[in-house]
Scaffold this motif. Structure first.
Motif, PDB file in Angstrom:
ATOM      1  N   VAL A 142       0.842  -1.196   0.000  1.00 52.49           N
ATOM      2  CA  VAL A 142       0.000   0.000   0.000  1.00 52.49           C
ATOM      3  C   VAL A 142       0.878   1.247   0.000  1.00 52.49           C
ATOM      4  N   GLY A 143       0.630   2.115  -0.974  1.00 54.13           N
ATOM      5  CA  GLY A 143       1.408   3.337  -1.102  1.00 54.13           C
ATOM      6  C   GLY A 143       0.946   4.401  -0.156  1.00 54.13           C
ATOM      7  N   PRO A 144       1.444   5.608  -0.286  1.00 51.13           N
ATOM      8  CA  PRO A 144       2.502   5.997  -1.218  1.00 51.13           C
ATOM      9  C   PRO A 144       3.849   5.354  -0.856  1.00 51.13           C
ATOM     10  N   PHE A 145       4.768   5.391  -1.853  1.00 49.84           N
ATOM     11  CA  PHE A 145       6.062   4.740  -1.672  1.00 49.84           C
ATOM     12  C   PHE A 145       7.191   5.764  -1.662  1.00 49.84           C
ATOM     13  N   TYR A 146       8.225   5.432  -0.924  1.00 52.66           N
ATOM     14  CA  TYR A 146       9.438   6.239  -0.908  1.00 52.66           C
ATOM     15  C   TYR A 146       9.941   6.434  -2.337  1.00 52.66           C
ATOM     16  N   ASN A 147      10.187   7.681  -2.718  1.00 53.81           N
ATOM     17  CA  ASN A 147      10.615   8.015  -4.090  1.00 53.81           C
ATOM     18  C   ASN A 147       9.632   7.559  -5.156  1.00 53.81           C
ATOM     19  N   ASN A 148       8.404   7.298  -4.747  1.00 49.97           N
ATOM     20  CA  ASN A 148       7.387   6.790  -5.668  1.00 49.97           C
ATOM     21  C   ASN A 148       7.793   5.483  -6.351  1.00 49.97           C
ATOM     22  N   GLU A 149       8.665   4.720  -5.684  1.00 52.01           N
ATOM     23  CA  GLU A 149       9.082   3.433  -6.255  1.00 52.01           C
ATOM     24  C   GLU A 149       8.420   2.307  -5.472  1.00 52.01           C
ATOM     25  N   PRO A 150       7.383   1.680  -6.046  1.00 48.72           N
ATOM     26  CA  PRO A 150       6.716   0.592  -5.328  1.00 48.72           C
ATOM     27  C   PRO A 150       7.689  -0.543  -5.026  1.00 48.72           C
ATOM     28  N   ASP A 151       7.800  -0.853  -3.762  1.00 44.18           N
ATOM     29  CA  ASP A 151       8.697  -1.899  -3.287  1.00 44.18           C
ATOM     30  C   ASP A 151       8.264  -2.193  -1.860  1.00 44.18           C
ATOM     31  N   PRO A 152       8.305  -3.473  -1.457  1.00 45.30           N
ATOM     32  CA  PRO A 152       7.841  -3.805  -0.101  1.00 45.30           C
ATOM     33  C   PRO A 152       8.574  -3.018   0.997  1.00 45.30           C
ATOM     34  N   GLU A 153       9.808  -2.600   0.740  1.00 39.51           N
ATOM     35  CA  GLU A 153      10.539  -1.853   1.767  1.00 39.51           C
ATOM     36  C   GLU A 153      10.286  -0.348   1.680  1.00 39.51           C
ATOM     37  N   ASN A 154       9.526   0.065   0.687  1.00 35.22           N
ATOM     38  CA  ASN A 154       9.338   1.504   0.454  1.00 35.22           C
ATOM     39  C   ASN A 154       7.969   2.047   0.852  1.00 35.22           C
ATOM     40  N   SER A 155       7.107   1.181   1.373  1.00 41.18           N
ATOM     41  CA  SER A 155       5.734   1.648   1.646  1.00 41.18           C
ATOM     42  C   SER A 155       5.702   2.601   2.844  1.00 41.18           C
ATOM     43  N   LEU A 156       5.207   3.800   2.601  1.00 43.27           N
ATOM     44  CA  LEU A 156       5.108   4.768   3.702  1.00 43.27           C
ATOM     45  C   LEU A 156       3.979   4.383   4.656  1.00 43.27           C
ATOM     46  N   THR A 157       3.002   3.617   4.157  1.00 47.66           N
ATOM     47  CA  THR A 157       1.957   3.100   5.045  1.00 47.66           C
ATOM     48  C   THR A 157       2.588   2.140   6.061  1.00 47.66           C
TER      49      THR A 157
ATOM     50  N   LEU B  29      -2.961  11.336  10.483  1.00 47.91           N
ATOM     51  CA  LEU B  29      -2.566  11.954   9.210  1.00 47.91           C
ATOM     52  C   LEU B  29      -1.137  11.507   8.837  1.00 47.91           C
ATOM     53  N   SER B  30      -0.650  10.463   9.495  1.00 48.18           N
ATOM     54  CA  SER B  30       0.755  10.070   9.341  1.00 48.18           C
ATOM     55  C   SER B  30       1.163   9.794   7.900  1.00 48.18           C
ATOM     56  N   VAL B  31       0.314   9.109   7.150  1.00 43.24           N
ATOM     57  CA  VAL B  31       0.727   8.718   5.800  1.00 43.24           C
ATOM     58  C   VAL B  31       0.851   9.940   4.879  1.00 43.24           C
ATOM     59  N   PRO B  32      -0.189  10.789   4.793  1.00 41.78           N
ATOM     60  CA  PRO B  32       0.000  12.017   3.990  1.00 41.78           C
ATOM     61  C   PRO B  32       1.154  12.886   4.505  1.00 41.78           C
ATOM     62  N   GLN B  33       1.365  12.900   5.812  1.00 42.09           N
ATOM     63  CA  GLN B  33       2.450  13.722   6.357  1.00 42.09           C
ATOM     64  C   GLN B  33       3.807  13.180   5.907  1.00 42.09           C
ATOM     65  N   LEU B  34       3.958  11.847   5.981  1.00 41.98           N
ATOM     66  CA  LEU B  34       5.216  11.233   5.511  1.00 41.98           C
ATOM     67  C   LEU B  34       5.396  11.430   4.007  1.00 41.98           C
TER      68      LEU B  34
ATOM     69  N   TRP C 158       4.660  13.912   2.412  1.00 48.37           N
ATOM     70  CA  TRP C 158       5.255  15.230   2.222  1.00 48.37           C
ATOM     71  C   TRP C 158       6.723  15.249   2.677  1.00 48.37           C
ATOM     72  N   THR C 159       6.983  14.789   3.905  1.00 51.36           N
ATOM     73  CA  THR C 159       8.355  14.925   4.429  1.00 51.36           C
ATOM     74  C   THR C 159       9.348  14.057   3.653  1.00 51.36           C
ATOM     75  N   VAL C 160       8.891  12.931   3.143  1.00 50.65           N
ATOM     76  CA  VAL C 160       9.785  12.006   2.448  1.00 50.65           C
ATOM     77  C   VAL C 160       9.839  12.291   0.942  1.00 50.65           C
ATOM     78  N   ASN C 161       8.664  12.511   0.355  1.00 47.13           N
ATOM     79  CA  ASN C 161       8.592  12.629  -1.112  1.00 47.13           C
ATOM     80  C   ASN C 161       8.292  14.026  -1.618  1.00 47.13           C
ATOM     81  N   HIS C 162       8.009  14.956  -0.707  1.00 44.62           N
ATOM     82  CA  HIS C 162       7.530  16.278  -1.111  1.00 44.62           C
ATOM     83  C   HIS C 162       6.331  16.194  -2.034  1.00 44.62           C
ATOM     84  N   HIS C 163       5.449  15.261  -1.704  1.00 48.06           N
ATOM     85  CA  HIS C 163       4.203  15.134  -2.447  1.00 48.06           C
ATOM     86  C   HIS C 163       3.042  15.482  -1.527  1.00 48.06           C
ATOM     87  N   LEU C 164       2.148  16.356  -1.993  1.00 52.85           N
ATOM     88  CA  LEU C 164       1.009  16.791  -1.180  1.00 52.85           C
ATOM     89  C   LEU C 164      -0.240  15.970  -1.486  1.00 52.85           C
ATOM     90  N   THR C 165      -0.884  15.480  -0.440  1.00 53.18           N
ATOM     91  CA  THR C 165      -2.192  14.853  -0.598  1.00 53.18           C
ATOM     92  C   THR C 165      -3.216  15.966  -0.755  1.00 53.18           C
TER      93      THR C 165
END
Lengths: 409, 411
Positions: free
Chosen positions: A42-57, B217-222, B224-231
């Motif tokens: 489940v995304g979003p992913f670190y650097n927008n690169e889908p990978d099991p280690e990259n899920s921000l969720t 709000l952790s996921v949208p917040q991350l 932003w802080t990680v990817n500079h992408h706004l929900t």
């Protein structure tokens, strides 16, 4: 700090429960199926690169935990799990009702080896009831719908709205965390654990306040009025465009209007065009509910013109200085720069040594005089703590290799 | 089975008022703790005066006729006390000495004005747990900022992610942060009780509702802080599903002329079931073949689904879709939610009015324990327990109690 031992079998719908417990000092083992938990997809992913280690969720809801992979559907995996459960305080899970029982790992099974264990189950509809019997499915949107709070959220000519990030299972996870701690508190007196049943439909239903009362006692249904507010009296604007975004403010009735008086005074000082048509009202006691809709609309129009000439920051700084009730509509970028959050040290940097980086995470949901809550580390990689955990149970190199080869871990 | 409740034995002296605070302590009261609301009749809890009321139309509502108050204060006790009367401290201090927890959600500094900040409380009860909950925390430049739900939802990022991309954002559910902070308060108190069991030490808890809510709000917040992408605003869409939305169902349904159903199709298997159930020609259009196709043509897809759902009663369609293995739920309002068979089977709504009120609907707790059932008592009338507190808890004589009445302490 608190020191419970927690085993978490849940996916992204329940992981916040034991994240909070882990941040509170508990020893939490997040148990994933071999290959990785569903949350990792489940995304979003670190650097927008889908990978099991990259899920921000995954990152967000698994801080401070240890991680292990384990196939609990195999006899060997089940044996490892039961060894861990023997001296665990609680198990958290999000499987369909009855699934753990079918594996011989239900509450009755766990109770036999550990009388004091608490099993906390997080599901869309709970452990019993017609929607469970009928095998109902429920994700975030369906639960918003059935929970009764979404109906009045949205525009009258469009469908009701949810929030644009899943919420219902997070509310449920909070209730699950409270329930787990409550059951463990009760255990102090009885020595016995409990099965805690957390239904997302109920946790979401709990967000209702007025709705069922309004219908039962006033025959009133809250209608959708878009971004405005309607409390059965006047339709009022709540969000306003300004120079660089939006601000939130609403006209209020009677003596509450004092909270807006300083804004009108500031506009008067600045000689804002049109202010002379609104500053003659009694801003110490505005009879809002008796005013004509056109009059209210006119006040709102004057404000709307004024706000467009100023930035969020200007309007908010002046609000804080002069004390009128207005806030910016902040987004996640604004929040990271929010003065109050910074002054209180809310955000925490979490080390991702594997990436050579530190990232900013939302921090403690409450502050305490002695340290209770603290994020101690990033979410674990897949199977990161397998060996350490298995060794603590007495497994040797050979056993671990066998489990690995068998696809158990 | 005996109904032993998990939180029996816990004593809370509760200076909370309005919504969020009383919500937190209601969990404790429902599950057996003794929660004593300490409240003034001169500056009463606004929820005691919030509609709807049980008082007949045309008569003045009393402090005991508010259903909102009943919902969040059932199973508690009420001590009516005028804290501005200095002699009130003679009653409050021994109660602090007895309590496990004292909690409040007034403006920062209000308790200190009564001489009851945490340091003072510790002198009375060294291992006391105290909670101060307010909008933005006890410290920081905005600790005393006023405002209400609208402002905190906007400040906390919630408004910015609710609504449609082509319209103004929607302040969610009026006071969204009020729905999050109470549960964190429950967690904080229970953690502090365990900490006290382990160490013998009390805790002061400073809760900012803004900060508590931001955990959700952790996921949208991350992002932003990680990817500079706004929900941002995105209606009801979801990257992993289509159709994924709320669609109109036939008028004249349970919600009158405004009936809606939420539908979630995530997997290809679910899409195949949907196609079969729907049976319209368009479901086989190649532009809807895969999830990526459906996402690319989602406006058109949503419009077509909406034409189809309009022909059905919402509840009936929910049953059909669920029977076909597709997540679906009728959009309940304040009326239809009370008719939901699942809520009813789980006894989610209770009926618990006080002596003046008669019947009164409230929710049960959203956490159930298999070993016990929550209490189903009512919310107290203001001052209902004054005599009990003074005579039973504090052991006052009749004369002494009368002396406090004469001194106008219980106003």
């Amino acid at each position: 700090m608190i020191r419970y031992k927690i085993l978490d079998l849940s996916d992204e719908r329940g992981q916040l429960t034991s994240k909070i417990l882990a941040d509170l000092g508990c020893q939490v083992i997040q148990i994933e199926r071999p290959g990785g938990d569903h949350a990792r997809s489940v995304g979003p992913f670190y650097n927008n690169e889908p990978d099991p280690e990259n899920s921000l969720t995954w990152w967000a809801f698994n801080t401070s935990k240890k991680g292990m992979t384990l196939d609990i559907t195999t006899p060997e995996g089940k044996e490892v799990f039961l060894k861990l459960a023997k001296d665990a305080d609680a198990v958290i899970e999000t499987y369909a009702p009855g699934y753990l029982d079918s594996l011989g790992l239900g509450y009755e099974d766990l109770k036999k080896i550990n009388k004091g264990i608490v099993l906390t189950s997080i599901t869309p509809f709970g452990q019993y009831g017609p929607y469970v019997d009928e095998g109902y499915k429920g994700g975030d949107l369906v639960l918003w719908a059935l929970g009764g709070v979404m109906y009045s959220q949205g525009y009258p000519d469009r469908a009701p709205n949810r929030l644009n990030t899943p919420q219902t299972f997070l509310h449920t996870s909070l209730m699950a965390c409270a329930g787990t701690l409550a059951a463990l508190y009760g255990r102090n007196a009885t020595g016995e654990g409990d099965h805690v049943d957390c239904a997302a439909m109920e946790a979401t239903g709990h967000l209702m306040m007025y709705e069922p009362l309004g219908w039962t006692y006033e025959h009133n249904i809250q209608k959708r009025v878009g971004s405005k507010s309607y409390r059965g009296v006047k339709l009022l604007r709540q969000v306003w465009e300004c120079k660089d975004g939006m601000v939130a403010m609403r006209l209020v009735n009677n003596k509450q209007s004092r909270t807006l008086k300083p804004l009108v005074e500031w506009m008067t000082e600045l000689g804002e065009p049109g202010v002379e048509t609104i500053n003659h009202y009694d801003w110490d006691d505005l009879p809002l509910y008796d005013m004509a809709d056109e009059e209210i609309g006119h006040i709102e129009d004057v404000w709307a013109q004024f706000f467009k000439k100023h930035t969020k920051k200007e309007l908010f700084e002046e609000a804080l200085k002069r004390r009128y009730d207005l806030t910016p509509v902040q987004n996640c970028e604004d929040l990271i720069n929010d003065e109050q959050l910074i002054a209180r040290g809310f955000f925490e940097e979490v080390e991702h040594e594997d990436l050579g980086k530190r990232f900013i995470y939302p921090g403690n949901p409450f502050k305490t005089s002695s340290e209770l809550y603290h994020i101690t580390g990033r979410a674990p990689h897949i199977g990161e703590n397998n060996e350490e955990i298995l060794r603590s149970l007495g497994y040797g190199d050979k056993d671990i290799a066998t489990l690995k080869e068998g696809g158990i871990i | 089975m005996s109904n032993r409740l998990p939180l029996e034995g816990i004593k809370i002296l509760d200076f909370h008022w309005v919504g969020a605070g009383p919500w937190a302590t209601s969990f404790f009261a429902d599950y057996g703790a003794t929660v004593l609301r300490c409240e003034s009749g001169l500056a009463p809890d606004p929820f005691r005066l919030a509609p709807p009321f049980s008082a007949p139309k045309g008569t003045r509502p009393t402090l005991n006729s508010g259903y909102m108050f009943n919902m969040l204060n059932s199973n508690k006790k009420s001590l009516r006390l005028d804290m501005k009367n200095p002699r009130s401290l003679e009653i409050v201090k021994p109660l602090i000495a007895e309590a496990d927890i004292v909690c409040e959600n007034m403006r920062p500094g209000a308790m200190a004005k009564w001489g009851l900040d945490y340091e003072k409380m510790k002198e009375i009860n060294p291992d006391i747990i105290m909670v101060s909950s307010c909008m933005q925390g006890q410290t920081g430049p905005r600790n005393k900022m006023s405002g209400f739900g609208l402002h905190l939802s906007a400040l906390g990022g919630w408004t910015s992610i609710t609504g449609w991309p082509d319209r103004e954002p929607i302040p969610p559910h009026q006071a969204y942060t009020d729905c999050i902070a109470p549960v964190h308060e429950i967690i904080a108190i229970l953690a502090a009780l365990e900490h006290r069991r382990l160490t013998g030490e009390g805790t002061y808890i400073d809760q900012s509702q803004l900060e508590s809510s931001m955990q959700l709000l952790s996921v949208p917040q991350l992002d932003w802080t990680v990817n500079h992408h706004l929900t941002e605003l995105n209606g009801n869409r979801d990257p992993y599903g289509a159709p994924h939305g709320v669609y109109r169902t036939a008028a004249g349904g349970p919600a009158g002329d405004d009936n809606w159903i939420a539908i979630e199709v995530f997997t290809e298997e679910e899409w195949e079931s949907f196609k079969k159930l729907c049976g319209q020609d368009w479901v086989n259009d190649p532009k809807f073949a895969t999830l990526a196709d459906r996402k690319a043509n989602e406006d058109e897809l949503d419009a077509l689904v909406d034409t189809w759902t309009k022909g059905f009663d919402g509840i009936e369609l929910q049953k059909k879709l669920q029977a076909a293995g597709i997540g679906a739920g009728f959009v309940h309002n304040g009326k239809t939610v009370l008719e939901d068979p699942h809520f009813e089977a789980r006894h989610f709504f209770m009926n618990t009015g006080n002596t003046e009120m008669g019947d009164a609907i409230r929710f049960g707790p959203a956490t159930k324990f298999m070993s016990c059932k929550p209490l189903e008592g009512y919310a107290p009338c203001i001052g209902e327990d004054n005599e009990w507190v003074c005579k039973e808890v504090l052991g006052m004589s009749d004369e002494k109690y009368q002396e406090y009445i004469d001194a106008e302490v219980f106003r």
